[in-house]
Design an enzyme around this catalytic site. Structure first.
Site, PDB file in Angstrom:
ATOM      1  N   HIS A 218      43.165 -20.376 123.178  1.00 20.38           N
ATOM      2  CA  HIS A 218      42.234 -20.356 123.603  1.00 20.38           C
ATOM      3  C   HIS A 218      42.121 -18.713 122.355  1.00 20.38           C
ATOM      4  CE1 HIS A 218      40.013 -16.625 125.375  1.00 20.38           C
ATOM      5  NE2 HIS A 218      41.222 -15.648 124.608  1.00 20.38           N
TER       6      HIS A 218
ATOM      7  N   ASP B 147      43.054 -15.357 131.837  1.00 22.04           N
ATOM      8  CA  ASP B 147      43.502 -16.005 130.297  1.00 22.04           C
ATOM      9  C   ASP B 147      45.290 -14.900 130.724  1.00 22.04           C
ATOM     10  OD1 ASP B 147      42.099 -18.079 129.453  1.00 22.04           O
ATOM     11  OD2 ASP B 147      41.231 -16.127 128.586  1.00 22.04           O
TER      12      ASP B 147
END
Length: 197
Positions: free
Chosen positions: A108, A144
């Site tokens: 990420h 996330d």
């Protein structure tokens, strides 16, 4: 030898770095298949590195749940020890997490929990912060929000655009990914212990 399936949506720059590292025997792992949710440019890396590829196009299914079930079946066919989401631009449904976690990791382009979601680089610039980063996480059913495996800060320059900043974050993501796969392959990182203890 750790067997890895990598799932992508785009050009596969992180995938390329992982394939280079495994081809050079820098880590005791092998990418056994490359999958995508669309006709992604990164699938062409499969031919170059002699790795099979597959697609499970999202729009071929009536909903996210059906797509997730098909993705699980496609990935399971390769019997991976580890599944890497590397630029897969979809939140995987719970069936995928249930099938592969804790051996399911994701890169990420932000210093999580800052700036989750699909537009992390743009969001960091819009927030006017001076630093962002890159993170590697174990995937759960949050956006996330899974356990952080590793992360590193990246300074935002005054002149940065979304592209220039992303271009500087990508090498950090690649370094974190390769280090984590190496640590998993050599049992220095136990995902089950980290995620399930």
């Amino acid at each position: 030898m750790l067997s890895v399936v990598v799932l992508i949506s785009g050009g596969g720059s992180n995938l390329r770095a992982l394939l280079q590292a495994t081809a050079a025997n820098q880590i005791p792992a092998r990418v056994v298949a490359i999958g995508a949710d669309r006709d992604a440019p990164g699938l062409s890396l499969g031919a170059h590195y002699d790795v099979p590829t597959f697609t499970v196009p999202f729009h071929d299914y009536p909903d996210r749940t059906a797509w997730g079930a098909a993705l699980v079946n496609a990935v399971r066919a390769w019997h991976p020890d580890l599944v890497v989401l590397s630029g897969l631009m979809r939140l995987v449904p719970p069936a995928v997490v249930d099938a592969f976690a804790p051996n399911l990791i994701n890169t990420h382009p932000a210093y999580l929990p800052e700036f989750p979601g699909a537009h992390a680089v743009r969001d960091a610039l819009a927030a006017g912060v001076t630093q962002t980063g890159a993170s590697l996480i174990a995937v759960d059913n949050s956006m996330d929000g899974g356990p952080i495996l590793s992360q590193e800060r990246v300074t935002i320059a005054p002149h940065d655009t979304e592209k220039s900043l992303h271009d500087r974050i990508k090498p950090v993501e690649r370094r974190l990914l390769i280090a984590a796969v190496r640590d998993i392959a050599t049992n220095r990182l136990d995902l089950k212990e980290l995620c399930c203890s």
